[in-house]
Design a protein around this motif. Structure first.
Motif, PDB file in Angstrom:
ATOM      1  N   VAL A  83      71.976  -1.832  89.684  1.00  0.00           N
ATOM      2  CA  VAL A  83      71.475  -3.126  90.165  1.00  0.00           C
ATOM      3  C   VAL A  83      72.617  -3.710  91.149  1.00  0.00           C
ATOM      4  N   VAL A  84      72.135  -3.659  92.255  1.00  0.00           N
ATOM      5  CA  VAL A  84      73.000  -4.335  93.456  1.00  0.00           C
ATOM      6  C   VAL A  84      73.041  -5.672  93.551  1.00  0.00           C
ATOM      7  N   SER A 119      61.285 -10.794 100.389  1.00  0.00           N
ATOM      8  CA  SER A 119      62.011 -10.209  99.174  1.00  0.00           C
ATOM      9  C   SER A 119      61.900 -11.311  98.134  1.00  0.00           C
ATOM     10  N   VAL A 120      61.956 -10.844  96.795  1.00  0.00           N
ATOM     11  CA  VAL A 120      61.850 -11.895  95.792  1.00  0.00           C
ATOM     12  C   VAL A 120      63.085 -11.231  94.749  1.00  0.00           C
ATOM     13  N   GLU A 121      63.326 -12.237  93.913  1.00  0.00           N
ATOM     14  CA  GLU A 121      64.561 -11.790  92.805  1.00  0.00           C
ATOM     15  C   GLU A 121      63.488 -11.029  91.797  1.00  0.00           C
ATOM     16  N   ILE A 122      64.079  -9.941  91.135  1.00  0.00           N
ATOM     17  CA  ILE A 122      63.399  -9.156  90.096  1.00  0.00           C
ATOM     18  C   ILE A 122      63.701 -10.200  88.910  1.00  0.00           C
ATOM     19  N   PRO A 123      62.577 -10.208  87.963  1.00  0.00           N
ATOM     20  CA  PRO A 123      62.740 -10.891  86.667  1.00  0.00           C
ATOM     21  C   PRO A 123      63.759 -10.304  85.860  1.00  0.00           C
ATOM     22  N   GLU A 124      64.420 -11.171  85.467  1.00  0.00           N
ATOM     23  CA  GLU A 124      65.892 -10.760  84.252  1.00  0.00           C
ATOM     24  C   GLU A 124      65.310  -9.624  83.149  1.00  0.00           C
ATOM     25  N   ASP A 125      64.330  -9.786  82.633  1.00  0.00           N
ATOM     26  CA  ASP A 125      63.989  -8.799  81.821  1.00  0.00           C
ATOM     27  C   ASP A 125      63.532  -7.620  82.276  1.00  0.00           C
ATOM     28  N   LEU A 127      65.102  -6.425  85.281  1.00  0.00           N
ATOM     29  CA  LEU A 127      66.590  -5.962  85.466  1.00  0.00           C
ATOM     30  C   LEU A 127      67.275  -5.384  84.481  1.00  0.00           C
ATOM     31  N   LYS A 128      67.273  -6.057  83.171  1.00  0.00           N
ATOM     32  CA  LYS A 128      67.806  -5.555  82.076  1.00  0.00           C
ATOM     33  C   LYS A 128      67.282  -4.063  81.802  1.00  0.00           C
ATOM     34  N   ARG A 129      65.894  -4.036  81.829  1.00  0.00           N
ATOM     35  CA  ARG A 129      65.312  -2.611  81.480  1.00  0.00           C
ATOM     36  C   ARG A 129      65.726  -1.425  82.422  1.00  0.00           C
ATOM     37  N   ILE A 130      65.926  -1.887  83.554  1.00  0.00           N
ATOM     38  CA  ILE A 130      66.433  -0.873  84.532  1.00  0.00           C
ATOM     39  C   ILE A 130      67.869  -0.525  84.173  1.00  0.00           C
ATOM     40  N   ALA A 131      68.584  -1.457  84.053  1.00  0.00           N
ATOM     41  CA  ALA A 131      70.154  -1.345  83.972  1.00  0.00           C
ATOM     42  C   ALA A 131      70.664  -0.889  82.544  1.00  0.00           C
ATOM     43  N   GLU A 132      69.653  -1.009  81.669  1.00  0.00           N
ATOM     44  CA  GLU A 132      70.359  -1.137  80.047  1.00  0.00           C
ATOM     45  C   GLU A 132      69.483  -0.125  79.405  1.00  0.00           C
ATOM     46  N   VAL A 133      68.814   0.865  80.201  1.00  0.00           N
ATOM     47  CA  VAL A 133      67.978   2.033  79.214  1.00  0.00           C
ATOM     48  C   VAL A 133      69.130   2.917  78.768  1.00  0.00           C
TER      49      VAL A 133
END
Length: 133
Positions: A83-84, A119-125, A127-133
């Motif tokens: 996540v950049v 561009s839009v912000e990615i919802p926090e949930d 972002l977490k699924r992408i970064a914490e799998v």
């Protein structure tokens, strides 16, 4: 946080030129297939169109070809998502044959609202699924 996901693929006839060597554009198929598999199977996110308000689009790609891959080669593609920012994801990728790196690269994607193509912000949930799998 970074982590790795491994995807297996095979160099197909449509990936190659007349000499049976993969054309450079095929590497982006390998990259994209790996990202798609990661997002769907590991992060549980429809990809690239998450829903009517959120799509992921490529904004930058890069590859360094260290040695060619050929028709029939069994590839191991390793992906490390990062996540950049709240709008940007970067996928670092390596393609290997029998443990030897053939290609290294990355794909950077931005989240957009397809209705306005901004561009839009990615919802926090997500972002977490992408970064914490």
């Amino acid at each position: 946080m970074t982590h790795e996901f491994v995807f297996e693929d095979t160099v197909r006839i449509y990936d190659t030129d007349a000499q049976g060597i993969a054309h450079y554009a095929s590497y982006y198929r390998f990259f994209t297939n790996t990202i798609e598999k990661y997002m769907k199977d590991k992060a549980g996110i429809p990809y690239p169109n998450v829903n009517d308000q959120l799509w992921f689009v490529m904004v930058e790609t890069h590859a360094v070809y260290k040695r060619p891959v050929r028709l029939g080669d069994e590839l191991t593609i390793m992906i490390s998502p990062q996540v950049v920012s709240k709008k940007v994801i970067r996928f670092d990728l390596k393609i290997l044959i029998k443990g030897n790196v053939t290609t290294e690269g990355y794909v950077t994607q931005v989240a957009i609202d397809p209705k306005v193509w901004r561009s839009v912000e990615i919802p926090e949930d997500i972002l977490k699924r992408i970064a914490e799998v």
